[in-house]
Design a protein around this motif. Structure first.
Motif, PDB file in Angstrom:
ATOM      1  N   SER A 580      87.620  15.838  -2.679  1.00 53.81           N
ATOM      2  CA  SER A 580      87.472  14.419  -2.954  1.00 53.81           C
ATOM      3  C   SER A 580      88.793  13.909  -3.514  1.00 53.81           C
ATOM      4  CB  SER A 580      86.323  14.173  -3.935  1.00 53.81           C
ATOM      5  OG  SER A 580      86.078  12.790  -4.070  1.00 53.81           O
ATOM      6  N   TYR A 581      88.801  12.740  -4.142  1.00 59.23           N
ATOM      7  CA  TYR A 581      90.015  12.163  -4.696  1.00 59.23           C
ATOM      8  C   TYR A 581      90.059  12.310  -6.210  1.00 59.23           C
ATOM      9  CZ  TYR A 581      90.783   9.829  -0.219  1.00 59.23           C
ATOM     10  OH  TYR A 581      91.003   9.554   1.104  1.00 59.23           O
ATOM     11  N   ASP A 582      91.257  12.282  -6.762  1.00 58.12           N
ATOM     12  CA  ASP A 582      91.399  12.175  -8.215  1.00 58.12           C
ATOM     13  C   ASP A 582      91.548  10.699  -8.583  1.00 58.12           C
ATOM     14  OD1 ASP A 582      94.028  11.430  -7.647  1.00 58.12           O
ATOM     15  OD2 ASP A 582      94.914  13.302  -8.362  1.00 58.12           O
ATOM     16  N   ALA A 583      91.861  10.420  -9.847  1.00 61.07           N
ATOM     17  CA  ALA A 583      91.936   9.042 -10.321  1.00 61.07           C
ATOM     18  C   ALA A 583      93.090   8.266  -9.702  1.00 61.07           C
ATOM     19  CB  ALA A 583      92.060   9.030 -11.840  1.00 61.07           C
ATOM     20  N   TRP A 584      94.034   8.951  -9.080  1.00 60.12           N
ATOM     21  CA  TRP A 584      95.207   8.292  -8.493  1.00 60.12           C
ATOM     22  C   TRP A 584      95.164   8.294  -6.970  1.00 60.12           C
ATOM     23  CZ3 TRP A 584      95.121  11.805 -12.453  1.00 60.12           C
ATOM     24  CH2 TRP A 584      95.414  11.281 -13.721  1.00 60.12           C
ATOM     25  N   GLY A 585      93.992   8.613  -6.399  1.00 58.70           N
ATOM     26  CA  GLY A 585      93.811   8.569  -4.961  1.00 58.70           C
ATOM     27  C   GLY A 585      94.342   9.777  -4.222  1.00 58.70           C
ATOM     28  N   ARG A 586      94.626  10.869  -4.927  1.00 60.73           N
ATOM     29  CA  ARG A 586      95.137  12.079  -4.284  1.00 60.73           C
ATOM     30  C   ARG A 586      93.989  13.059  -4.044  1.00 60.73           C
ATOM     31  NH1 ARG A 586      99.578  13.573  -8.708  1.00 60.73           N
ATOM     32  NH2 ARG A 586      97.622  13.509  -9.876  1.00 60.73           N
ATOM     33  N   VAL A 587      94.090  13.837  -2.975  1.00 56.30           N
ATOM     34  CA  VAL A 587      93.043  14.791  -2.622  1.00 56.30           C
ATOM     35  C   VAL A 587      93.058  15.973  -3.585  1.00 56.30           C
ATOM     36  CG1 VAL A 587      92.275  16.422  -0.854  1.00 56.30           C
ATOM     37  CG2 VAL A 587      93.021  14.128  -0.204  1.00 56.30           C
ATOM     38  N   VAL A 588      91.861  16.358  -4.054  1.00 52.43           N
ATOM     39  CA  VAL A 588      91.686  17.538  -4.904  1.00 52.43           C
ATOM     40  C   VAL A 588      90.448  18.285  -4.417  1.00 52.43           C
ATOM     41  CG1 VAL A 588      92.800  16.547  -6.944  1.00 52.43           C
ATOM     42  CG2 VAL A 588      90.340  16.227  -6.587  1.00 52.43           C
ATOM     43  N   PHE A 589      90.288  19.516  -4.910  1.00 53.93           N
ATOM     44  CA  PHE A 589      89.087  20.290  -4.588  1.00 53.93           C
ATOM     45  C   PHE A 589      88.365  20.651  -5.886  1.00 53.93           C
ATOM     46  CE2 PHE A 589      86.639  24.140  -3.851  1.00 53.93           C
ATOM     47  CZ  PHE A 589      85.931  23.782  -2.720  1.00 53.93           C
ATOM     48  N   TYR A 590      87.040  20.424  -5.906  1.00 52.51           N
ATOM     49  CA  TYR A 590      86.235  20.711  -7.098  1.00 52.51           C
ATOM     50  C   TYR A 590      85.499  22.039  -6.934  1.00 52.51           C
ATOM     51  CZ  TYR A 590      87.069  15.811  -8.221  1.00 52.51           C
ATOM     52  OH  TYR A 590      87.660  14.603  -8.501  1.00 52.51           O
ATOM     53  N   HIS A 591      85.679  22.939  -7.916  1.00 49.32           N
ATOM     54  CA  HIS A 591      84.991  24.223  -7.912  1.00 49.32           C
ATOM     55  C   HIS A 591      83.485  24.049  -8.102  1.00 49.32           C
ATOM     56  CE1 HIS A 591      88.492  26.683  -7.732  1.00 49.32           C
ATOM     57  NE2 HIS A 591      88.932  26.428  -8.954  1.00 49.32           N
ATOM     58  N   TRP A 592      82.751  25.156  -8.036  1.00 49.23           N
ATOM     59  CA  TRP A 592      81.315  25.194  -8.278  1.00 49.23           C
ATOM     60  C   TRP A 592      80.949  24.685  -9.683  1.00 49.23           C
ATOM     61  CZ3 TRP A 592      79.706  28.228 -12.390  1.00 49.23           C
ATOM     62  CH2 TRP A 592      80.673  29.089 -12.913  1.00 49.23           C
ATOM     63  N   ASN A 593      81.894  24.817 -10.623  1.00 47.73           N
ATOM     64  CA  ASN A 593      81.625  24.402 -12.000  1.00 47.73           C
ATOM     65  C   ASN A 593      82.165  23.010 -12.323  1.00 47.73           C
ATOM     66  OD1 ASN A 593      84.351  24.839 -12.088  1.00 47.73           O
ATOM     67  ND2 ASN A 593      84.287  26.442 -13.657  1.00 47.73           N
ATOM     68  N   GLY A 594      82.653  22.287 -11.306  1.00 52.56           N
ATOM     69  CA  GLY A 594      83.132  20.925 -11.497  1.00 52.56           C
ATOM     70  C   GLY A 594      84.604  20.809 -11.833  1.00 52.56           C
ATOM     71  N   MET A 595      85.290  21.918 -12.059  1.00 54.45           N
ATOM     72  CA  MET A 595      86.712  21.866 -12.391  1.00 54.45           C
ATOM     73  C   MET A 595      87.567  21.769 -11.134  1.00 54.45           C
ATOM     74  SD  MET A 595      87.156  24.612 -15.502  1.00 54.45           S
ATOM     75  CE  MET A 595      86.525  24.257 -17.147  1.00 54.45           C
ATOM     76  N   VAL A 596      88.643  21.008 -11.232  1.00 53.90           N
ATOM     77  CA  VAL A 596      89.569  20.856 -10.107  1.00 53.90           C
ATOM     78  C   VAL A 596      90.328  22.161  -9.892  1.00 53.90           C
ATOM     79  CG1 VAL A 596      91.673  19.681  -9.353  1.00 53.90           C
ATOM     80  CG2 VAL A 596      89.789  18.367 -10.359  1.00 53.90           C
ATOM     81  N   ALA A 597      90.402  22.596  -8.622  1.00 55.51           N
ATOM     82  CA  ALA A 597      91.115  23.832  -8.285  1.00 55.51           C
ATOM     83  C   ALA A 597      92.623  23.637  -8.418  1.00 55.51           C
ATOM     84  CB  ALA A 597      90.770  24.259  -6.861  1.00 55.51           C
ATOM     85  N   ARG A 598      93.311  24.681  -8.865  1.00 53.27           N
ATOM     86  CA  ARG A 598      94.776  24.678  -8.938  1.00 53.27           C
ATOM     87  C   ARG A 598      95.298  25.931  -8.250  1.00 53.27           C
ATOM     88  NH1 ARG A 598      93.370  23.830 -14.248  1.00 53.27           N
ATOM     89  NH2 ARG A 598      94.141  25.896 -14.785  1.00 53.27           N
TER      90      ARG A 598
END
Length: 622
Positions: A580-598
């Motif tokens: 999905s997107y982050d607050a600045w309109g950039r694509v991110v991926f959310y883990h099973w626990n809701g945290m953004v993947a890095r």
């Protein structure tokens, strides 16, 4: 406009497993190469982005799998968007539909599945003929799950059937809540299903107030189900792990009403059926005339039913109520001349006249039971701490092998003794084959005063003060003034953990609660301790309670560790297992626990480079 969710990402990527840098496996997919969504959406799903998209189906049909992609507002549509028939599925995706209005439910008939949806609004119903009205679906023969109705409904025409989730249920309902208030003219009404002929209602809650003014007919009202009724041979139902905290107020012209904290009335289910109500509680106050019970107003197995012109002969129509309790106050209102009422802590009245068994076990009451009539030659009330009346008519006249068993039940609540007939256990018993065993009314007692304050007393009548006390279902803290603490956060006696008492005075365990003292929703664990900086999983949903104990529910946020990010929907659920997107309109991926993947993640074919600092998508390679 109908828009299919596409299954490609930058290059020709199909749905595939993605292994995160933390060793978890999730599934990824996207929308038109740009907007990323979760694999949990069914294949070939249709995305609903706007109110206009949804309005296109008003009065029509949904035969595919639909996903709501945003919160939407229907306020601009005069008369409302309504009457949609669902044959496929509608996934609300944790979003809210605001502005529900008019006289008709958003969905007319659900033959498929409606899930993960919250609706809010106000419906004013001025009908000239009997009809169904509901917050989610007027009729359900499919599945409704994980839905919330915050729709306030008022009926001011003829008597109608009205409920928060579905007016007429012929299917299954799981983990749904009604928070809207229901009022006006109705013959059947309830928080979840006004008339139930379905199989399962499990894990549902009502907190909305219910009030009705009915004329010319009998009225059935319940926190969960108003009237549990069916006549087909062998049909049966299960109502389990449900609770009501909403008050129910009934005003019926001729005094004929059946009111239950959980179920108004249940009638005969047919031949060889085994139906159950298990582990349900009521904390709402009940007020009216007729048959009134803290859990169930009336069990009526005295009807004769026919199928295709032939009577259904009952060879064993069995009904079990187990592990249910009431702490709400029950008040019999001043009735019209000649009106009698039966009010009990667990049940109002049990009547059986056909083959079968009514078995009520391990149930209890701590609520107070009052009558406004007193002793009267015209308004004769029967009150019972466990139940008001048991009538085994079938056994009495020799026409049926019928049985009633009341076992291991208790009463700890006050019972008004100013009426014609009253008892701490059962108000009255008639007929044979009826046994009341191992029931008690000893130990500490509870009484709720006219102001709604709960008081507790030792067996000798001495008031209890400055003490935690358990009524069999709920824990209270009785303060120095002799009243139970309500709607408050306080420290546990260990001086470290914070606990909470709700607006009924019950300590909160394993549940969310909106704490007015701090102005936000918190979660309390199995010990009653507040969660702080914790991710919790309720059913198939993920939530985060921040460092202050507040449930995140306002979009993009940072976890208390100062490094990780997540996104919380307005209902508090986190985005998980999806791009999905982050607050600045950039694509991110959310883990099973809701945290953004890095860092680096892979689907086994491609590698995806996510920024090490904030997790935004940088690129991919093979």
């Amino acid at each position: 406009m109908k828009r299919k969710i596409a299954l490609f990402l930058v290059t020709a990527l199909t749905i595939s497993a993605v292994t995160t840098g933390e060793g978890q496996t999730v599934l990824a997919q996207d929308v038109d190469g740009e907007t990323f969504t979760a694999e949990s959406y069914q294949d070939a799903s249709v995305a609903i982005y706007t109110a206009t998209d949804l309005a296109a189906y008003s009065g029509g049909e949904m035969r595919e799998n639909y996903v709501l992609m945003n919160d939407i507002d229907l306020s601009a549509y005069a008369g409302g968007v309504s009457g949609i028939n669902v044959f496929g599925s509608f996934n609300g995706n944790g979003h809210i539909i605001y502005g529900v209005q008019g006289e008709n439910a958003l969905f007319r008939n659900n033959f498929g599945r409606i899930s993960n949806l919250t609706v809010e609004g106000n419906m004013q119903i001025n009908s000239s003929e009997f009809r169904n009205a509901a917050g989610i679906a007027e009729y359900n023969s499919g599945v409704i799950e994980d839905c919330i109705s915050r729709v306030n409904m008022n009926s001011y025409g003829v008597n109608i059937r009205m409920a928060g989730i579905t007016a007429y249920n012929d299917g299954d309902i799981y983990r749904c809540k009604n928070e809207g208030n229901l009022s006006g003219k109705a013959s059947e009404l309830a928080g979840i299903a006004a008339l139930n002929g379905g199989t399962n209602i499990v894990g549902c809650e009502n907190s909305g107030a219910i009030s009705f003014q009915t004329s010319g007919c009998h009225a059935y009202a319940g926190g969960i189900v108003g009237n549990e009724y069916r006549a087909s041979s062998g049909s049966q139902f299960t109502i389990e792990d449900c609770k009501n905290t909403g008050d129910i107020y009934g005003d019926v012209e001729n005094g004929a009403a059946t009111i239950g904290g959980v179920i108004g009335e249940t009638t005969r289910k047919g031949d060889n059926s085994n139906s159950t109500i298990k582990n349900c509680t009521n904390a709402g106050n009940l007020y009216g005339t007729g048959e009134i019970g803290g859990v169930i107003g009336a069990v009526n197995h005295g009807h004769t039913y026919t199928l295709n012109g032939e009577e259904i002969v009952s060879n064993g129509d069995n009904f079990l109520v187990e592990g249910c309790g009431n702490s709400g106050t029950i008040t019999v209102k001043k009735g019209v001349d000649g009106t009698s009422s039966w009010a009990g802590g667990v049940f109002g009245k049990v009547n059986i006249a056909k083959n079968g068994t009514v078995y009520i076990k391990d149930c209890g009451n701590s609520g107070s039971i009052y009558s406004e009539n007193g002793k009267s030659d015209r308004n004769v009330d029967v009150l019972g701490g466990i139940g008001a009346s048991l009538e085994n008519v079938g056994c009495a006249d020799g026409t049926a092998n019928s049985y009633i068993y009341i076992e291991s039940c208790f009463n700890k609540g006050f019972v008004d003794d100013s009426v014609n007939y009253c008892s701490d256990q059962i108000g009255g018993i008639s007929g044979g084959n009826t046994a009341v065993t191992n029931c008690n009314y000893t130990g500490n007692r509870f009484q709720t005063d006219a102001d709604g304050n709960v008081h507790a007393y030792y067996p000798d009548g001495t008031p209890i003060r400055n003490q935690f006390i358990f009524d069999g279902y709920f824990t209270y803290y009785i303060q120095a003034d002799g009243t139970a603490m309500k709607d408050n956060l306080t420290y546990h006696p260990d001086g470290t953990h914070i606990i909470c008492f709700d607006n009924k005075g019950h300590e909160v365990f394993m549940d969310f609660y909106y704490c007015s003292k701090v102005g936000y929703t918190c979660y309390f664990d199995s010990l009653g301790y507040i969660y702080k900086d914790q991710i919790t999983f309720v059913g198939n949903k993920t939530y985060y309670l921040n460092g202050d104990g507040k449930m995140e529910n306002s979009g993009w946020f940072r976890f208390a560790n100062g490094r990780d990010y997540g996104y919380a929907n307005s209902d508090g659920t986190l985005k998980t297992n999806q791009f999905s997107y982050d607050a600045w309109g950039r694509v991110v991926f959310y883990h099973w626990n809701g945290m953004v993947a890095r860092g680096l993640i892979t689907d086994g074919v491609y590698y995806y480079n996510m920024d090490e600092t904030d997790g935004h998508y940088l690129g991919s390679f093979q």
